[in-house]
Structures are given as structure tokens and as C-alpha cells.
Design a protein around this motif. Structure first.
Motif, mmCIF file in Angstrom:
data_model
loop_
_atom_site.group_PDB
_atom_site.id
_atom_site.type_symbol
_atom_site.label_atom_id
_atom_site.label_comp_id
_atom_site.label_asym_id
_atom_site.label_seq_id
_atom_site.Cartn_x
_atom_site.Cartn_y
_atom_site.Cartn_z
ATOM 1 N N GLY A 18 -9.739 -55.999 10.787
ATOM 2 C CA GLY A 18 -9.757 -57.516 11.399
ATOM 3 C C GLY A 18 -8.181 -57.765 11.887
ATOM 4 O O GLY A 18 -7.938 -58.276 13.091
ATOM 5 N N PHE A 19 -7.427 -57.333 11.034
ATOM 6 C CA PHE A 19 -5.774 -57.713 11.297
ATOM 7 C C PHE A 19 -5.310 -57.126 12.553
ATOM 8 O O PHE A 19 -4.816 -57.571 13.526
ATOM 9 C CB PHE A 19 -5.136 -57.606 10.152
ATOM 10 N N LEU A 20 -5.853 -55.644 12.290
ATOM 11 C CA LEU A 20 -5.411 -54.804 13.715
ATOM 12 C C LEU A 20 -5.978 -55.278 14.968
ATOM 13 O O LEU A 20 -5.431 -55.394 16.053
ATOM 14 C CB LEU A 20 -5.654 -53.525 13.373
ATOM 15 N N LYS A 21 -7.122 -55.606 15.094
ATOM 16 C CA LYS A 21 -7.765 -56.111 16.119
ATOM 17 C C LYS A 21 -7.392 -57.726 16.648
ATOM 18 O O LYS A 21 -7.145 -57.600 17.677
ATOM 19 C CB LYS A 21 -9.511 -56.148 15.808
ATOM 20 N N LEU A 22 -7.209 -58.391 15.877
ATOM 21 C CA LEU A 22 -6.778 -59.624 16.093
ATOM 22 C C LEU A 22 -5.343 -59.754 16.649
ATOM 23 O O LEU A 22 -4.732 -60.440 17.474
ATOM 24 C CB LEU A 22 -7.004 -60.599 15.200
ATOM 25 N N ALA A 23 -4.625 -58.723 16.034
ATOM 26 C CA ALA A 23 -2.825 -58.480 16.386
ATOM 27 C C ALA A 23 -3.030 -58.172 17.868
ATOM 28 O O ALA A 23 -1.999 -58.418 18.553
ATOM 29 C CB ALA A 23 -2.368 -57.398 15.599
ATOM 30 N N GLN A 24 -3.953 -57.580 18.528
ATOM 31 C CA GLN A 24 -4.118 -57.161 19.878
ATOM 32 C C GLN A 24 -3.824 -58.542 20.654
ATOM 33 O O GLN A 24 -3.264 -58.449 22.025
ATOM 34 C CB GLN A 24 -5.071 -56.638 20.212
ATOM 35 N N GLY A 25 -4.192 -59.516 20.340
ATOM 36 C CA GLY A 25 -4.426 -60.899 21.016
ATOM 37 C C GLY A 25 -3.171 -61.825 20.411
ATOM 38 O O GLY A 25 -2.221 -62.613 21.314
ATOM 39 N N PHE A 26 -2.766 -61.741 19.216
ATOM 40 C CA PHE A 26 -1.809 -62.612 18.693
ATOM 41 C C PHE A 26 -0.238 -62.180 18.874
ATOM 42 O O PHE A 26 0.492 -63.038 19.135
ATOM 43 C CB PHE A 26 -1.887 -62.865 17.348
ATOM 44 N N MET A 27 -0.144 -60.748 19.228
ATOM 45 C CA MET A 27 1.152 -60.223 19.393
ATOM 46 C C MET A 27 1.197 -59.473 20.566
ATOM 47 O O MET A 27 0.231 -58.783 20.994
ATOM 48 C CB MET A 27 1.521 -59.237 18.186
ATOM 49 N N VAL A 220 -15.052 -61.535 16.911
ATOM 50 C CA VAL A 220 -14.003 -62.846 16.952
ATOM 51 C C VAL A 220 -12.989 -62.537 17.700
ATOM 52 O O VAL A 220 -12.469 -63.452 18.462
ATOM 53 C CB VAL A 220 -13.648 -62.347 15.528
ATOM 54 N N TYR A 221 -12.528 -61.274 17.991
ATOM 55 C CA TYR A 221 -11.363 -61.053 19.111
ATOM 56 C C TYR A 221 -11.844 -61.466 20.457
ATOM 57 O O TYR A 221 -11.082 -62.314 21.223
ATOM 58 C CB TYR A 221 -11.015 -59.686 18.946
ATOM 59 N N HIS A 222 -13.045 -61.117 20.773
ATOM 60 C CA HIS A 222 -13.534 -61.519 22.127
ATOM 61 C C HIS A 222 -13.772 -62.865 22.315
ATOM 62 O O HIS A 222 -13.666 -63.493 23.623
ATOM 63 C CB HIS A 222 -14.724 -60.423 22.800
ATOM 64 N N LEU A 223 -14.328 -63.543 21.463
ATOM 65 C CA LEU A 223 -14.494 -64.903 21.434
ATOM 66 C C LEU A 223 -13.462 -65.766 21.493
ATOM 67 O O LEU A 223 -13.530 -66.843 22.133
ATOM 68 C CB LEU A 223 -15.558 -65.271 20.219
ATOM 69 N N VAL A 224 -12.281 -65.146 21.045
ATOM 70 C CA VAL A 224 -11.049 -65.913 20.800
ATOM 71 C C VAL A 224 -10.094 -65.783 21.815
ATOM 72 O O VAL A 224 -9.505 -66.867 22.522
ATOM 73 C CB VAL A 224 -10.308 -65.867 19.473
ATOM 74 N N PHE A 225 -10.125 -64.558 22.240
ATOM 75 C CA PHE A 225 -8.948 -64.290 23.227
ATOM 76 C C PHE A 225 -9.643 -64.020 24.765
ATOM 77 O O PHE A 225 -8.759 -63.940 25.930
ATOM 78 C CB PHE A 225 -8.215 -63.270 22.737
ATOM 79 N N ARG A 226 -10.586 -63.699 24.854
ATOM 80 C CA ARG A 226 -11.501 -63.342 26.139
ATOM 81 C C ARG A 226 -12.694 -64.167 26.256
ATOM 82 O O ARG A 226 -13.566 -63.909 27.011
ATOM 83 C CB ARG A 226 -11.813 -61.979 25.884
ATOM 84 N N PHE A 227 -12.380 -65.406 25.761
ATOM 85 C CA PHE A 227 -13.706 -66.445 26.074
ATOM 86 C C PHE A 227 -13.619 -66.857 27.508
ATOM 87 O O PHE A 227 -12.560 -67.129 28.015
ATOM 88 C CB PHE A 227 -13.626 -67.544 25.106
ATOM 89 N N ASP A 228 -14.925 -66.703 28.150
ATOM 90 C CA ASP A 228 -15.106 -66.998 29.626
ATOM 91 C C ASP A 228 -15.757 -68.580 29.477
ATOM 92 O O ASP A 228 -16.901 -68.679 29.153
ATOM 93 C CB ASP A 228 -15.854 -66.251 30.278
#
Length: 375
Positions: A18-27, A220-228
Motif C-alpha cells: 500500500g505504501f509503495l502504490k500510494l508513493a507513486q502519487g504522493f512523491m 485507493v490509489y486510483h480513487l485518490v489520485f486519478r479520480f475523474d
């Protein structure tokens, strides 16, 4: 059971995925130890593969898990399944509308939309079944396999999309998600059908835990960082993957809590078996006894006919004696002659002393007593 120990490495590896996936958007690129977004994605996939390998190791060492599992009430899984069914129905309808409105007919997309609608029906049934436990499967039916087929078609669609773009630009994590989800739902269909095979129950853990590690962070990643925000239904697929991951997680928690060892299941079956055998033996004995009585009843017993003829003759003669006292002597002689003839017929098989006079005297006395009482 060693299968339950698979949760120990799963928890830290799931958090790492989860951390590695979300890090793509946070960092931004290079923000985490100089790793690019694509490299972080590969690390996320690597964490899911490690979950698969550790779970496989514990499952292979487990020799005590039962051959089958009886589902229990699971309200979180039931609620997740009902919400997922509504989302799948909306996604399937929207996909069909897009395909026919654009004029570009794609067989795979139409098949995926139809299976999405069918899966919506299946997850309503599963959700209600989890919540109320009103139905238990008895055979491998199509309704249990539809979610696995749906995820398989989605996996093929993802693979076809990746063939048209460069591998550096492709987000292959969705393909990994659908691979694990397809294998989990197929084995879970076997478990729901109550087929006695420990491999299906073990496979639910082998493919279910890495599916949870892949699906939940991806959603979670796509809903937070790629939400349309312009077209809400375009976010249906990542939301479906998040709900798929939650549903699998709740199911695996339920199985972990209620699964039994094969020795316990064997003891329960042995305790229940004699009760069934005793009942069957009683039923068989009852049927046999009734059939024996029927056979005995069917045998003709004609011995009573001879006695009845004799009694009728005596009764008739006695009545005649009572009605005509003047003919008593003649009637008595007729009775004596009749009894003598009967006795002679029976003497051939009679080994007893043949003292006819005493026997006739006793009969005479009996007749005289009856005559005197009537007078």
C-alpha cells in the motif's frame, strides 16, 4: 493449522504494498530513494508476489486443514457484496451504452459488460447469503463461477490494452490484480459448493491474500489520485477493485476463524454416521418383520375347518335333542356313529392307546348333561 500463520507475513507486506502504490502519487519521480513511478509500481507488484510465496509456503506445510468448509454469517462481506453488485450493474449498463453509442463494436467489451450485469446478480445472492445464510450450495453451479469468469474477461481486456502501448507506459498492476482475483473466485466457488477438497480451501488463501494486497492499494490509489470528477462512472472500475479486495479480505477472515482441522471434521462425521445407520436398521427390521407377518398370513390354515364342521354338527344335534326330547336315543346313536367314523379316520396317524369306549362315554355324559340342563 499453519495456514493461519500466513497472516503474519501478510500484514507487513500488505502495508508495504500500500505504501509503495500510494508513493507513486504522493512523491514525484525520484522522491523515494530515487525510484521512478514505474519502479515503485514494480516494487508494489513484488510485495504482492512475496505475499503469494509466503502464503504458499505455509499452505504446503499445513497437513491439518479440513477438506471442506461450511460458510457462516458474515455481515461485512454481505454488505460489501450488495454494494459491489449495484456498482457492477451500473458499470455494465454504462459500458453497453458507450459501446453502442460509439458505433465501434467490441466483442470483449460487450462480453465484459454482460458478465458485469450477471456478476451483479451473483453478488446480490452472495451478499444476502452471507448476511442470512438461507442457502447452501451442493454442486458446482454456474452462479458460483460467474465472478471468476468476469474477472478472467477483465484480465484479458487489460492484457489486450497493454499490447497496444509501450510497456514503460503500461500499468500492469491491474493485470496482476485480476489474475489473483480470478484464481481466488474460482476456488471460492468450489468451497461454496461444499466439494470435499482441501486444495480449494488452501488455494483461497494462496490467491486471496495476494489479491487483497494488490486490489485494495490499487483501488485507493486510483480513487485518490486519478479520480475523474467529470464522469463519475469512469471511476467504477477502480472502485470495483477496492470492493473486490475488501470482499475477499472479509471472506478470508471468516474462513480463518471458523475453519476446522480434518480430525475434528472426521470425528463429527463418525458421530453422526451411527445415528443414521441405526435408523436405517430399524426401518429395515420393521419392513422385514411386516413382510414376515404377511408371509405367515398368506399361508392357508385349514385345520380350523374340520373343528368347525364337528362343532356345527354337535350344535345341530344338540338343538335337535332339545327340540325333540323323544328322539334323544336315536340322536345319541347318530352322534356316536359319527364320532366313531371320525375316530377311525384319525387312528391311522394316532399312536395313542385306542380306548374308544371311555372316550365315547365321556362324550355321552357331556351330551346328557347338556340335555338335562335344557330340560
Amino acid at each position: 493449522m499453519k495456514t493461519k500463520l500466513a497472516w503474519i507475513p501478510f500484514v507487513p507486506l500488505f502495508l508495504a504494498a500500500g505504501f509503495l502504490k500510494l508513493a507513486q502519487g504522493f512523491m514525484p519521480d525520484g522522491g523515494l530513494m530515487g525510484l521512478s513511478s514505474l519502479q515503485l509500481d514494480y516494487c508494489y507488484i513484488g510485495a504482492c508476489v512475496l505475499i503469494f510465496l509466503f502464503t504458499l509456503l505455509f499452505v504446503l506445510l499445513d497437513k491439518k486443514i479440513a477438506q471442506y468448509y461450511l460458510p457462516h454469517k458474515n455481515f461485512p462481506a454481505g454488505l460489501t457484496g450488495i454494494v459491489l453488485s449495484l456498482l457492477l450493474a451500473a458499470d455494465g449498463g454504462f459500458t453497453l451504452f458507450q459501446v453502442f453509442s460509439s458505433g465501434k463494436i467490441s466483442v470483449l467489451e460487450i462480453l465484459g459488460a454482460v458478465l458485469s450485469l450477471l456478476s451483479a446478480v451473483v453478488f446480490i445472492v452472495l451478499g444476502l447469503n452471507h448476511s442470512f445464510r438461507y442457502k447452501e450450495g451442493k454442486s458446482l453451479s454456474l452462479i458460483n463461477v460467474i465472478p471468476a469468469i468476469f474477472c478472467g474477461v477483465r484480465m484479458i481486456l487489460s492484457f489486450v490494452q497493454f499490447t497496444t502501448i509501450s510497456i514503460r507506459l503500461a500499468d500492469v498492476s491491474s493485470l496482476i490484480c485480476y489474475i489473483f482475483a480470478t484464481l481466488f473466485f474460482f476456488n471460492y466457488a468450489v468451497v461454496l459448493s461444499r466439494i470435499k477438497t482441501k486444495n480449494a480451501l488452501k488455494s483461497c488463501f494462496v490467491f486471496g491474500l495476494p489479491a487483497v494486497g494488490a486490489l485494495i492499494p490499487y483501488g485507493v490509489y486510483h480513487l485518490v489520485f486519478r479520480f475523474d470528477s467529470e464522469l463519475i462512472l469512469k471511476n467504477a472500475q477502480p472502485l470495483e477493485m477496492l470492493l473486490f479486495g475488501l470482499y475477499i479480505l472479509f471472506v478470508l477472515i471468516e474462513i480463518t476463524i471458523f475453519v476446522r482441522e480434518k480430525e475434528e471434521v472426521t470425528l463429527i462425521e463418525e458421530e453422526e454416521a451411527p445415528v443414521v445407520n441405526v435408523a436405517a436398521e430399524k426401518v429395515e427390521g420393521f419392513i422385514a418383520s411386516n413382510s414376515g407377518e404377511d408371509e405367515n398370513d398368506s399361508v392357508d390354515d385349514t385345520s380350523y375347518l374340520e373343528n368347525r364342521d364337528t362343532e356345527d354338527f354337535l350344535y345341530q344335534d344338540t338343538r335337535q335333542i332339545n327340540d325333540n326330547p323323544e328322539d334323544n336315543d336315536e340322536t345319541k346313536n347318530d352322534v356316536e356313529n359319527y364320532l366313531t367314523e371320525i375316530q377311525k379316520d384319525n387312528d391311522e396317524d394316532d399312536d395313542r392307546p385306542k380306548n374308544y369306549e371311555e372316550r365315547l362315554d365321556e362324550i355321552d355324559k357331556l351330551i346328557l348333561d347338556i340335555t338335562s340342563k335344557t330340560d
